[in-house]
Design a protein around this motif. Structure first.
Motif, short mmCIF file in Angstrom:
data_model
loop_
_atom_site.label_atom_id
_atom_site.label_comp_id
_atom_site.label_asym_id
_atom_site.label_seq_id
_atom_site.Cartn_x
_atom_site.Cartn_y
_atom_site.Cartn_z
N THR A 1 -0.35 -2.30 3.64
CA THR A 1 -0.01 -1.09 2.88
C THR A 1 1.27 -1.30 2.08
N VAL A 2 2.27 -1.89 2.71
CA VAL A 2 3.53 -2.18 2.00
C VAL A 2 3.25 -3.12 0.83
N LEU A 3 2.45 -4.16 1.06
CA LEU A 3 2.12 -5.10 -0.01
C LEU A 3 1.39 -4.41 -1.17
N ALA B 1 -2.27 -12.07 -0.25
CA ALA B 1 -1.68 -11.78 1.06
C ALA B 1 -2.42 -10.62 1.74
N GLY B 2 -2.74 -9.60 0.99
CA GLY B 2 -3.49 -8.47 1.55
C GLY B 2 -4.86 -8.88 2.05
N LEU B 3 -5.53 -9.73 1.28
CA LEU B 3 -6.84 -10.22 1.70
C LEU B 3 -6.71 -11.09 2.95
N GLY B 4 -5.65 -11.88 3.02
CA GLY B 4 -5.40 -12.69 4.22
C GLY B 4 -5.16 -11.83 5.45
N LEU B 5 -4.37 -10.77 5.28
CA LEU B 5 -4.12 -9.86 6.40
C LEU B 5 -5.42 -9.19 6.84
#
Length: 168
Positions: free
Chosen positions: A160-162, A96-100
């Protein structure tokens, strides 16, 4: 445990901590520069009725926003962190972080930075006493830079939250 193993573990921890520090610093610098561009574009938009302040003229000097491009270090350092940790690319928070990040890079490269470059050229072309409103596309580009910067800041906060919560 032998002395060599203890040294290796300590070095590994220090290496991980340095990579993490670099990863976080790159995110703060890159996305901080993006947010700053958004704030400056909003200031430029508000200045459309009078002479352009000197600090805005200096901010929008033509050139590449290298500080914003520091965001490209974020995934590079993130992959190095993955290599030194128990986490993997398939972990939900990592994916998910990489997607964001990918969405942020796409918006930056296709919307924000081209509009910022057009703002730089428009501001450079203004006479010292001219109001920015005389440039027809300037207002549109201010909105594009400001809006995309807000979107990228939201992506940064979500990532950041992730990264802190590590859900899944």
């Amino acid at each position: 445990m032998t002395a060599g193993t203890t040294v290796l573990l300590a070095t590994s921890k220090v290496g991980f901590d340095l990579l993490l520090l670099g990863h976080v610093a790159a995110a703060l610098i890159g996305f901080g520069a993006v947010a700053t561009s958004g704030v400056q574009a909003a200031r430029l938009l508000r200045s459309a009725t009078g002479a352009l302040p000197g600090d805005l003229r200096r901010y929008f000097v033509p050139g590449v926003n290298w500080a914003g491009r520091v965001v490209y270090l974020v995934p590079a350092l993130g992959f190095a962190l993955l290599a030194t940790s128990r986490f993997r690319l398939g972990d939900p928070f990592v994916a998910a972080g990489l997607g964001l990040w990918a969405a942020s890079a796409l918006v930056g490269e296709t919307v924000m930075w081209p509009a910022e470059r057009r703002l730089q050229l428009a501001v450079a072309a203004l006479a010292d006493d001219a109001a920015p409103a005389v440039v027809p596309t300037l207002l549109r580009d201010c909105l594009l830079v400001g809006g995309s910067a807000a979107l990228l800041a939201a992506d940064f906060l979500a990532a950041t939250v992730l990264m802190v919560a590590k859900p899944g």
